[in-house]
Write a protein that holds these residues in place. Sequence first.
Motif, mmCIF file in Angstrom:
data_model
loop_
_atom_site.group_PDB
_atom_site.id
_atom_site.type_symbol
_atom_site.label_atom_id
_atom_site.label_comp_id
_atom_site.label_asym_id
_atom_site.label_seq_id
_atom_site.Cartn_x
_atom_site.Cartn_y
_atom_site.Cartn_z
ATOM 1 N N THR A 104 58.935 34.126 2.786
ATOM 2 C CA THR A 104 60.077 34.290 1.884
ATOM 3 C C THR A 104 60.243 33.039 1.034
ATOM 4 O O THR A 104 60.595 33.111 -0.134
ATOM 5 C CB THR A 104 61.385 34.547 2.665
ATOM 6 O OG1 THR A 104 61.578 33.478 3.603
ATOM 7 C CG2 THR A 104 61.352 35.882 3.371
ATOM 8 N N HIS A 105 60.029 31.894 1.669
ATOM 9 C CA HIS A 105 60.046 30.607 0.972
ATOM 10 C C HIS A 105 59.348 29.618 1.894
ATOM 11 O O HIS A 105 58.934 29.994 2.999
ATOM 12 C CB HIS A 105 61.463 30.191 0.582
ATOM 13 C CG HIS A 105 62.427 29.991 1.718
ATOM 14 N ND1 HIS A 105 62.675 30.957 2.668
ATOM 15 C CD2 HIS A 105 63.217 28.930 2.054
ATOM 16 C CE1 HIS A 105 63.578 30.498 3.533
ATOM 17 N NE2 HIS A 105 63.918 29.271 3.182
ATOM 18 N N LEU A 106 59.216 28.375 1.465
ATOM 19 C CA LEU A 106 58.354 27.457 2.220
ATOM 20 C C LEU A 106 59.120 26.431 3.053
ATOM 21 O O LEU A 106 58.524 25.478 3.547
ATOM 22 C CB LEU A 106 57.370 26.759 1.263
ATOM 23 C CG LEU A 106 56.365 27.716 0.611
ATOM 24 C CD1 LEU A 106 55.571 27.014 -0.485
ATOM 25 C CD2 LEU A 106 55.403 28.300 1.646
ATOM 26 N N HIS A 107 60.428 26.601 3.242
ATOM 27 C CA HIS A 107 61.137 25.717 4.173
ATOM 28 C C HIS A 107 60.427 25.793 5.519
ATOM 29 O O HIS A 107 59.994 26.863 5.952
ATOM 30 C CB HIS A 107 62.599 26.146 4.307
ATOM 31 C CG HIS A 107 63.446 25.727 3.142
ATOM 32 N ND1 HIS A 107 64.690 26.247 2.889
ATOM 33 C CD2 HIS A 107 63.206 24.815 2.157
ATOM 34 C CE1 HIS A 107 65.198 25.665 1.800
ATOM 35 N NE2 HIS A 107 64.306 24.806 1.327
ATOM 36 N N PHE A 108 60.359 24.616 6.201
ATOM 37 C CA PHE A 108 59.480 24.565 7.385
ATOM 38 C C PHE A 108 59.909 25.514 8.498
ATOM 39 O O PHE A 108 59.077 25.982 9.270
ATOM 40 C CB PHE A 108 59.352 23.124 7.903
ATOM 41 C CG PHE A 108 60.586 22.599 8.590
ATOM 42 C CD1 PHE A 108 61.543 21.900 7.883
ATOM 43 C CD2 PHE A 108 60.777 22.810 9.948
ATOM 44 C CE1 PHE A 108 62.679 21.429 8.516
ATOM 45 C CE2 PHE A 108 61.913 22.338 10.594
ATOM 46 C CZ PHE A 108 62.873 21.646 9.869
ATOM 47 N N ASP A 109 61.213 25.831 8.566
ATOM 48 C CA ASP A 109 61.616 26.729 9.662
ATOM 49 C C ASP A 109 61.156 28.171 9.407
ATOM 50 O O ASP A 109 61.241 29.018 10.294
ATOM 51 C CB ASP A 109 63.134 26.659 9.921
ATOM 52 C CG ASP A 109 63.963 26.970 8.699
ATOM 53 O OD1 ASP A 109 63.573 26.586 7.583
ATOM 54 O OD2 ASP A 109 65.021 27.623 8.853
ATOM 55 N N HIS A 110 60.647 28.440 8.200
ATOM 56 C CA HIS A 110 60.098 29.766 7.890
ATOM 57 C C HIS A 110 58.573 29.763 7.769
ATOM 58 O O HIS A 110 57.951 30.808 7.857
ATOM 59 C CB HIS A 110 60.680 30.295 6.566
ATOM 60 C CG HIS A 110 62.122 30.645 6.670
ATOM 61 N ND1 HIS A 110 62.587 31.942 6.714
ATOM 62 C CD2 HIS A 110 63.223 29.859 6.775
ATOM 63 C CE1 HIS A 110 63.909 31.938 6.829
ATOM 64 N NE2 HIS A 110 64.325 30.686 6.867
ATOM 65 N N ALA A 111 57.997 28.573 7.510
ATOM 66 C CA ALA A 111 56.576 28.548 7.138
ATOM 67 C C ALA A 111 55.689 27.665 8.009
ATOM 68 O O ALA A 111 54.466 27.756 7.923
ATOM 69 C CB ALA A 111 56.449 28.084 5.675
ATOM 70 N N GLY A 192 67.721 31.605 -5.901
ATOM 71 C CA GLY A 192 68.984 31.319 -5.235
ATOM 72 C C GLY A 192 68.847 30.267 -4.157
ATOM 73 O O GLY A 192 69.038 29.087 -4.418
ATOM 74 N N HIS A 193 68.474 30.672 -2.964
ATOM 75 C CA HIS A 193 68.326 29.714 -1.857
ATOM 76 C C HIS A 193 67.291 28.646 -2.224
ATOM 77 O O HIS A 193 67.502 27.452 -2.016
ATOM 78 C CB HIS A 193 67.932 30.472 -0.590
ATOM 79 C CG HIS A 193 67.715 29.581 0.584
ATOM 80 N ND1 HIS A 193 68.727 28.864 1.175
ATOM 81 C CD2 HIS A 193 66.585 29.274 1.270
ATOM 82 C CE1 HIS A 193 68.216 28.152 2.180
ATOM 83 N NE2 HIS A 193 66.929 28.379 2.254
ATOM 84 N N THR A 194 66.173 29.087 -2.731
ATOM 85 C CA THR A 194 65.208 28.203 -3.403
ATOM 86 C C THR A 194 64.773 28.964 -4.670
ATOM 87 O O THR A 194 64.907 30.189 -4.720
ATOM 88 C CB THR A 194 63.946 27.923 -2.543
ATOM 89 O OG1 THR A 194 63.299 29.167 -2.277
ATOM 90 C CG2 THR A 194 64.292 27.230 -1.236
ATOM 91 N N GLY A 215 65.484 37.183 4.381
ATOM 92 C CA GLY A 215 65.166 35.754 4.497
ATOM 93 C C GLY A 215 66.432 34.924 4.554
ATOM 94 O O GLY A 215 67.385 35.275 5.256
ATOM 95 N N ASP A 216 66.482 33.832 3.805
ATOM 96 C CA ASP A 216 67.672 32.974 3.811
ATOM 97 C C ASP A 216 68.688 33.386 2.748
ATOM 98 O O ASP A 216 69.693 32.709 2.566
ATOM 99 C CB ASP A 216 67.287 31.497 3.631
ATOM 100 C CG ASP A 216 66.988 30.844 4.973
ATOM 101 O OD1 ASP A 216 67.179 31.506 6.008
ATOM 102 O OD2 ASP A 216 66.568 29.670 4.984
ATOM 103 N N LEU A 217 68.443 34.491 2.058
ATOM 104 C CA LEU A 217 69.488 35.025 1.183
ATOM 105 C C LEU A 217 70.629 35.566 2.052
ATOM 106 O O LEU A 217 71.798 35.495 1.684
ATOM 107 C CB LEU A 217 68.906 36.142 0.316
ATOM 108 C CG LEU A 217 69.770 36.633 -0.838
ATOM 109 C CD1 LEU A 217 69.992 35.517 -1.852
ATOM 110 C CD2 LEU A 217 69.117 37.823 -1.516
HETATM 111 ZN ZN LIG Z 1 65.600 28.025 3.980
#
Ligand SMILES: [Zn+2]
Length: 287
Positions: A104-111, A192-194, A215-217
């Motif tokens: 969904t995005h590359l923040h480390f808690d997701h990727a 939005g979030h990123t 995701g983080d939306l």
């Molecule tokens: Zn995030």
Amino acid sequence: MKVGRFTIEQLSEGIFEVYDGNNFKKVSSTEITGKTKDLPDFGFVPTVGIDPILVLHGNQVILLDTGLGWGLDKGSSYTNTSNLITNLDIFGLTPEDVTHVVLTHLHFDHAAGSTFVNSKAETNITLPNAHYFVQKLEWYYAIEQAMQADNIAATHYQMDELYKLHAEDKLVLITDSLFELLPGIQLIHTGGHTPGHQIVKIFDEEANEFAYYLGDLLPSEAHLNHYFMQSLDVDPLAAKKAKTILLRQAFNEQATLLFYHSIYAKAGVLFKDENKQYAIEPVNMSY
Ligand SMILES: [Zn+2]
């Protein structure tokens, strides 16, 4: 659970408290200390789940986000922790079986679970046969942030090992705002979030069944009518707009929402309560 012809499972890595500087500490559900059900006021430590999502259809094995990746590195100090590999194993799957990964995005808690370091200190790709689908905007934004020292946004990214995905030609950088991954699975750019944040819609029109992974939306059911992610959103207005549109659509479709960071309802169907506020009717994932 089933959404038409798709089977959907959650690969739970557990419950974590998040401290300053994005430090995650694993806790057991009986250890949760803070007020967690309602709007956090940042007077306590936020508590989150980490729940990557697995979508199965025929030979297709699709993973939505890859988790924290704890215990994947060979020299890791985390042992006996649940991660992508241990959780795939629960469903009789190996990392080689995964055909598609959506980030969904590359923040480390997701990727961060996308790659790991082996015993020779080499970076390896965790899902070696999969392509990883990321918005092009997210990839370049993440690199730009990570290269700036003293940048708070940079602390959310751990790019060093993700470059391996690019080097091995495993990345698919998406430029479409609506991308059909497979029939019945769409990736929708929300920002939005990123700036490059995307969400996933899973649907079977014949069965008239729909699900969204936001995701983080929309990280959890506690975020439905509140916007306290604002301080973490790069563009809060864009996030609010995208969320409003998607919730209206999901409500009309009676879609199931899948949450990545929830510690209570992991999935549920939207309804409106007596105050016309959105609420979630939890769905049991094991059906
Ligand atoms: Zn995030």
